[in-house]
Design an enzyme around this catalytic site. Structure first.
Site, short mmCIF file in Angstrom:
data_model
loop_
_atom_site.label_atom_id
_atom_site.label_comp_id
_atom_site.label_asym_id
_atom_site.label_seq_id
_atom_site.Cartn_x
_atom_site.Cartn_y
_atom_site.Cartn_z
CG HIS A 225 -2.33 0.45 0.87
ND1 HIS A 225 -2.61 1.58 0.13
CD2 HIS A 225 -3.54 -0.08 1.18
CE1 HIS A 225 -3.91 1.73 0.00
NE2 HIS A 225 -4.51 0.73 0.62
CG ASP B 33 -3.47 5.62 -2.76
OD1 ASP B 33 -2.82 5.26 -1.76
OD2 ASP B 33 -3.47 6.79 -3.20
#
Length: 480
Positions: free
Chosen positions: A451, A455
């Site tokens: 992450h 995104d």
């Protein structure tokens, strides 16, 4: 006179610092050719056969099967004929696995007892008879090549000054009467350097090891002097370790060492969990058209195209559209490093553990080339012949866990990569196709991603593009 040359465990590359001896391919007394494999070792990356750069007679081996050796530690000694010059004319110069003269090795043969210059029991005299301990020491002072070679493994360990084996324990292997004694000590966690052997010149006998183990497992009884062996003052940490090891067989536990490939996998997965904040998204896709397209390709003649090769081609096309996922994170510089080449790893389960072979420049290969590479690397994984170069440098991993009969998974990212695409089994399922319920070939796709590099929108876009290509292979033509 023959010159005895020592072959040490070479640098296996990729930062590897040690290897475990899995299987010796030669015995003491065997004749070996230049670049002939002499030992099979397991590193943290793979199992490899180590070729010897010298040709001659094996005079000594160092380490039993199961022993871990650091890079640079002696593997064996070879007596080579002719003038003693340790240069390129003596051997191939082969110091790295996979490099050598390229000449086919000669067949290995065993030297008849009458012809052996050195036996596993010790050096021979000039008359061909076994040398006594005193003769060995004298031969060592005379710098006889035969005594020097055999002395590394047997009683001969004396230096040119006439020092005894017991005085040189810190500089070389501990002299034991047989490999069985060394294994007995290792299995019970006993450090042989803590013992003073009762044999000639400090040779450690089996009785010495058994006496030490008995004394360690019965600490409440004072150690009695024995003519068989004298135990040096052991460290306080050694005694409970030996006691625990002795009690293990009756405890109903089985302990499997985390070493070799299994240990490397454990370390990498643990590091991935510690460092990478991963997330997973998944989608079901109708793979009916992809399966039909593959069947049509294979029916047209030529090399057969594998399903994983088609999935790999789809994967590289999606990475070209979403390059954020073909990257790594430099923690020291606090930077995301995007990579312009796709080195595609794929998870392969073997008898010795999970490995991830890497297809180099997968983005530049077509389906036929990818099929060939997958087949080659898969076979090498099964036979344990993958090289360290085959297992490193990946930038993205494709995990086909459907071969295990499961639909989905949330795999751990292969550190230091940023993402992994998972593919479940393809099975007939009810599916709404063109407004009607039909039985279609359905597969679940999952993407586990770092992450920090992107995104959810980027990850979802990548996975959706992969699913679109699976459902409608014609979409892939846009990126070809």
């Amino acid at each position: 006179m023959a010159q005895v040359l020592e072959f040490k465990l070479p640098d296996l590359g990729e930062g590897l610092t040690e290897a475990e001896i899995v299987r010796w391919l030669v015995q003491v007394g065997d004749v070996v050719a230049i670049d002939q494999p002499v030992v099979e070792v397991e590193t943290a990356k793979a199992m490899v056969e180590v070729p010897c750069p010298y040709g001659g007679v094996v005079t000594a081996r160092f380490g039993d099967e199961g022993t871990e050796l650091p890079v640079g530690a002696p593997l064996l000694t070879v007596a080579v004929g002719g003038p003693a010059v340790a240069d390129e004319d003596t051997g191939s110069g082969n110091v790295l696995v996979g490099y050598g003269t390229g000449a086919a090795p000669a067949r290995r043969r065993r030297v008849r007892p009458a012809d052996r210059p050195v036996s596993s029991a010790g050096p021979l005299t000039s008359a061909g008879q076994p040398a006594s301990a005193g003769a060995v020491a004298s031969a060592g002072r005379l710098a006889s090549a035969e005594a020097v070679a055999a002395g590394r493994e047997s009683v001969a360990g004396s230096s040119a000054t006439g020092s005894s084996v017991a005085g040189s324990l810190s500089d070389g292997p501990v002299p034991v009467i047989s490999p069985l004694v060394r294994r007995l000590a290792r299995e019970n966690g006993l450090d042989l350097r803590e013992l003073t052997g009762s044999g000639p010149d400090g040779l450690i006998l089996r009785a010495d090891v058994e006496y030490a183990l008995k004394a360690a497992t019965a600490p409440q009884r004072p150690a009695e002097p024995s003519a068989a062996a004298h135990l040096r003052v052991p460290s306080t940490a050694a005694q409970p370790s030996l006691a625990a090891t002795a009690a293990t067989p009756g405890s109903g536990e089985t302990r499997v060492p985390l070493k070799g490939i299994r240990g490397a996998v454990a370390d990498k997965l643990s590091r991935s969990r510690r460092e990478i904040p991963d997330a997973t998204c998944w989608v079901d896709a109708d793979a009916t058209e992809l399966m039909r397209a593959r069947a049509a390709m294979n029916a047209a003649g030529g090399p057969k195209i594998s399903l994983i090769a088609l999935l790999a081609r789809i994967c590289t096309a999606a990475l070209a559209r979403y390059p954020e996922l073909n990257s790594t994170v430099d923690l020291d510089a606090r930077e995301i490093v995007r990579l312009d080449r796709v080195h595609l790893g794929f998870a392969a389960q073997t008898e010795r553990g999970l490995v991830v072979p890497v297809v180099r420049d997968a983005h530049a290969q077509d389906a036929e080339g990818l099929t060939e590479q997958f087949a080659r690397l898969t076979e090498a994984a099964r036979t344990g012949t993958l090289t360290p170069g085959d297992l490193t440098g990946g930038t993205f991993t494709l995990n086909n866990y459907g071969v295990f009969g499961v639909d989905g998974s949330t795999p751990i990212i292969n550190h230091p990569e940023a993402a992994m695409l998972g593919v479940g089994r393809i099975v007939p399922r009810p599916w709404v196709h063109e407004g009607e319920l039909a039985v279609r070939q359905v597969v679940q796709l999952s993407l586990t991603f770092d992450h920090r590099v992107c995104d959810g929108g980027t990850a979802g876009g990548f996975l959706r593009h992969v699913a679109d290509c699976v459902e409608q292979p014609a979409v892939l033509l846009r990126s070809l």
